[in-house]
Motif scaffolding. Structure first.
Motif, PDB file in Angstrom:
ATOM      1  N   THR A 416       0.800  -1.223   0.000  1.00  0.00           N
ATOM      2  CA  THR A 416       0.000   0.000   0.000  1.00  0.00           C
ATOM      3  C   THR A 416       0.833   1.273   0.000  1.00  0.00           C
ATOM      4  OG1 THR A 416      -0.118  -0.100   2.407  1.00  0.00           O
ATOM      5  CG2 THR A 416      -1.929  -1.117   1.180  1.00  0.00           C
ATOM      6  N   THR A 424      -2.215   7.138   2.038  1.00  0.00           N
ATOM      7  CA  THR A 424      -2.797   6.053   1.242  1.00  0.00           C
ATOM      8  C   THR A 424      -4.101   6.455   0.545  1.00  0.00           C
ATOM      9  OG1 THR A 424      -3.854   5.240   3.275  1.00  0.00           O
ATOM     10  CG2 THR A 424      -1.738   4.244   2.645  1.00  0.00           C
ATOM     11  N   ASN A 425      -4.419   7.770   0.564  1.00  0.00           N
ATOM     12  CA  ASN A 425      -5.657   8.225  -0.088  1.00  0.00           C
ATOM     13  C   ASN A 425      -5.666   7.931  -1.589  1.00  0.00           C
ATOM     14  OD1 ASN A 425      -6.714   9.246   2.277  1.00  0.00           O
ATOM     15  ND2 ASN A 425      -5.892  11.308   1.958  1.00  0.00           N
ATOM     16  N   ILE A 427      -5.066   5.368  -3.156  1.00  0.00           N
ATOM     17  CA  ILE A 427      -5.616   4.054  -3.508  1.00  0.00           C
ATOM     18  C   ILE A 427      -7.095   4.183  -3.897  1.00  0.00           C
ATOM     19  CG2 ILE A 427      -6.052   1.703  -2.673  1.00  0.00           C
ATOM     20  CD1 ILE A 427      -3.732   2.054  -0.729  1.00  0.00           C
ATOM     21  N   LYS A 428      -7.803   5.075  -3.201  1.00  0.00           N
ATOM     22  CA  LYS A 428      -9.242   5.249  -3.444  1.00  0.00           C
ATOM     23  C   LYS A 428      -9.510   5.695  -4.877  1.00  0.00           C
ATOM     24  CE  LYS A 428     -13.233   7.780  -1.590  1.00  0.00           C
ATOM     25  NZ  LYS A 428     -13.681   8.721  -0.523  1.00  0.00           N
ATOM     26  N   THR A 434      -9.123  -2.288  -5.174  1.00  0.00           N
ATOM     27  CA  THR A 434      -8.255  -2.551  -4.029  1.00  0.00           C
ATOM     28  C   THR A 434      -8.732  -1.771  -2.815  1.00  0.00           C
ATOM     29  OG1 THR A 434      -6.367  -2.902  -5.503  1.00  0.00           O
ATOM     30  CG2 THR A 434      -5.864  -2.447  -3.196  1.00  0.00           C
ATOM     31  N   TYR A 435      -9.115  -0.510  -3.035  1.00  0.00           N
ATOM     32  CA  TYR A 435      -9.589   0.327  -1.931  1.00  0.00           C
ATOM     33  C   TYR A 435     -10.869  -0.256  -1.330  1.00  0.00           C
ATOM     34  CZ  TYR A 435     -11.139   4.385   0.711  1.00  0.00           C
ATOM     35  OH  TYR A 435     -11.548   5.218   1.717  1.00  0.00           O
ATOM     36  N   GLU A 436     -11.767  -0.718  -2.169  1.00  0.00           N
ATOM     37  CA  GLU A 436     -13.012  -1.300  -1.673  1.00  0.00           C
ATOM     38  C   GLU A 436     -12.721  -2.530  -0.826  1.00  0.00           C
ATOM     39  OE1 GLU A 436     -17.254  -3.128  -3.362  1.00  0.00           O
ATOM     40  OE2 GLU A 436     -15.686  -2.486  -4.763  1.00  0.00           O
ATOM     41  N   THR A 439     -11.083  -1.427   2.583  1.00  0.00           N
ATOM     42  CA  THR A 439     -12.039  -0.783   3.503  1.00  0.00           C
ATOM     43  C   THR A 439     -13.067  -1.774   4.044  1.00  0.00           C
ATOM     44  OG1 THR A 439     -13.335  -0.062   1.570  1.00  0.00           O
ATOM     45  CG2 THR A 439     -11.815   1.531   2.533  1.00  0.00           C
TER      46      THR A 439
END
Length: 601
Positions: A416, A424-425, A427-428, A434-436, A439
């Motif tokens: 990450t 790491t924002n 990634i969203k 990957t973000y989903e 989270t």
């Protein structure tokens, strides 16, 4: 049979029944037992006397003894205690004062009564009240069977070893020869803390660790180590000896810290004991002995408790002077595991010109570590998941580093961050799948116990940096005891990652990686590492150990023909076409780094 949960022999029980009548007073009872067996204040209160009289007059039900092994309580059998006492007696030990700081059922006291006829006083300290009673009962039984033996003044004290005033005891007996003997608990402070035990030392950073070391685990220490160091510190100026059964790691740490502490101890020895035979546990432990009130020494000789040749230390040490001895400790400010073997390769003991790094740490394997099944990623929860490929890298663990060269992984991991603390924002927005996924498992990340993750960006990892993304690596497992380094190549043009049980050097240049690989696997380096590592350590290899390999000095001590032979084998086996044409460049690369002018990473 048991009284107050402490075992008692029939002979001791019969004696107490015959002599402790209902009309006997508290003072009279204590005087009787002192005059007969030397035990001071057998009863602490009149209520204890009354309760014992009631208990011995009733038929006792046999109750199972509680399992106290979780408290590090491994009671020493009498045979082992006798063997330890004989070793000390053969060293011409003539103690007048004997102290057992955690006396348990009293077997070391019984052994001391047999071996040390000069003893004037014996002190046994024990926190567990049933053992206090059993120890007293055992002393009664001993003298009923051995009425002519010397009767020193014996004090069996119900107290925590951490609360007892040993300094006052040392002050009162400053002119006497002392022996501290016993078997302190084989447990760490964190283990006792997790059991809500009150038998813990007052919190203090007795090894002076910095904040990060304390946070990441070095602040956890062995209770026996704490006890032993405090006893050495307290009694180091008195004539006598210390002899304690402790884990090997404790002895190693004591010798290691001796460079700073410079305690007045010498003739430091470690006698191997068979813990499976003696305690039915798989623990590496030994008898630690040292002489007090001497000039400080900084090495420890390794012996065998069961070898009769080692029991007479004065004769044995003189004879071993001209024979091969196994010793570990400090040589010219270097800590080594085998002093004699170290001399052959000490020239490469220095500072590695490249910085060794630990692999990635995430403490979230069920979410972050993945298998690939039929082209799909599957996590540790057996869930099939969909991810973008960009943040997924092949992962090697310690068990993977058995092969000489690796270019494929059986595991994968999500990386990450490219450096510790990176936000790491991204990634969203860049990797929504990957973000989903991450989270969805936010609670697992939040549940990580280590404080290193506090106030860090979501999904943070550690042990990551530019070095992680180098295409070529040389790596070794920190856990396995094999002196074998592995060459790690890219997988599908992506660098392979390693987990935090592994250590690595990263390179942009394949030749430099292969040269390093050949040097590290050379016989010279293997022998060097064998002389400075400890086989019973939790991690045979650590960054501190690996940073001692001076690759430049190692390169100067390897003949080109040996390198060429190794290179030919690599080329033939793995279809490389490497030469030594870049060798001088490799040497040049190390020289400025060594002098601090530049950094490879």
């Amino acid at each position: 049979m048991q009284i107050f949960e402490g075992n008692i022999t029939h002979s001791a029980l019969d004696y107490l029944k015959s002599n402790l009548k209902e009309d006997i007073c508290f003072k009279e009872a204590n005087n009787l037992l002192f005059n007969s067996f030397g035990i001071v204040d057998f009863f602490e209160t009149e209520e204890e006397l009354k309760n014992l009289i009631i208990a011995i007059s009733e038929s006792q039900n046999i109750v199972s003894e509680p399992d106290r092994t979780e408290y590090g309580d491994f009671q020493t059998n009498l045979n082992l205690a006798n063997n330890v006492a004989k070793i000390l007696a053969n060293k011409s030990s003539l103690p007048q004062i004997i102290i057992e700081p955690t006396c348990g059922k009293g077997n070391f006291i019984l052994a001391s009564l047999q071996q040390f006829q000069n003893a004037e006083k014996i002190y046994g300290i024990e926190i567990y009240k049933p053992y206090v009673w059993e120890c007293k009962f055992n002393i009664i039984d001993f003298y009923l069977q051995n009425s002519k033996e010397n009767k020193p003044v014996i004090s069996i004290i119900h107290s925590s070893v951490f609360d007892y005033n040993f300094k006052q005891l040392a002050k009162e007996n400053r002119d006497k020869e002392i022996l501290i003997i016993g078997n302190p608990p084989w447990v760490t402070n964190s283990q006792l803390g997790s059991l809500n035990s009150s038998n813990l030392p007052k919190k203090r950073n007795f090894k002076n660790h910095n904040g990060l070391d304390a946070i990441t685990g070095k602040g956890n220490f062995d209770i026996a180590e704490f006890i032993t160091i405090n006893l050495i510190e307290t009694f180091q100026k008195m004539k006598g000896q210390i002899a304690l059964l402790v884990k090997n790691s404790v002895i190693k740490n004591i010798v290691y810290e001796q460079e700073n502490n410079k305690f007045g101890i010498s003739e430091i020895e470690r006698y191997y004991i068979d813990c499976k035979k003696e305690f039915n546990v798989s623990v590496e432990a030994s008898l630690f002995t040292c002489k007090l009130n001497t000039e400080p020494e900084f090495e420890c000789e390794e012996l065998n408790l069961y070898n009769s040749k080692n029991t007479d230390r004065t004769k044995a040490r003189s004879k071993r002077r001209f024979e091969e001895r196994k010793r570990f400790g400090w040589i010219k400010r270097k800590f080594v595991s085998n002093i004699d073997a170290y001399f052959s390769n000490q020239q490469i003991d220095g500072v590695c010109p490249f910085e060794w790094r630990q692999g990635i740490k995430h403490d979230c394997s069920s979410i972050m570590e993945l298998d690939k099944v039929n082209g799909h990623f599957v996590n540790g929860l057996k869930d099939e998941i969909k991810l973008e490929n960009d943040l997924v890298y092949g992962l090697l663990k310690s068990s993977d580093l058995k092969n000489t060269v690796i270019s494929e992984s059986r595991k994968f991991t999500i990386v990450t961050q490219k450096k510790v603390g990176q936000e790491t924002n991204y990634i969203k927005y860049d990797y929504p799948k990957t973000y989903e996924y991450l989270t969805e498992h936010q609670e697992v990340f939040n549940g990580r116990k280590s404080s290193i993750y506090n106030n860090k960006p979501p999904f943070s990892i550690f042990g990551v940096g530019d070095y992680s993304f180098k295409p070529y690596k040389v790596a070794i497992s920190g856990l396995y005891k094999t002196f074998h380094f592995t060459l790690v190549l890219p997988q599908n043009e992506k660098p392979l990652m390693l987990d935090d049980t592994c250590y690595l050097l990263g390179f942009d240049n394949l030749e430099f990686a292969v040269y390093t690989f050949l040097l590290l696997n050379s016989e010279t380096n293997v022998q060097f590492l064998q002389s400075i590592t400890f086989s019973d350590a939790k991690r045979t290899f650590t960054k501190d150990v690996l940073m001692r390999i001076d690759l430049l000095k190692l390169a100067e001590n390897i003949e080109n023909s040996v390198l060429q032979t190794g290179l030919n084998e690599i080329n033939e086996t793995y279809n490389f076409n490497l030469t030594l044409n870049l060798w001088e460049d490799f040497i040049e690369e190390m020289q400025p780094i060594k002098s601090g002018q530049m950094q490879l990473f």
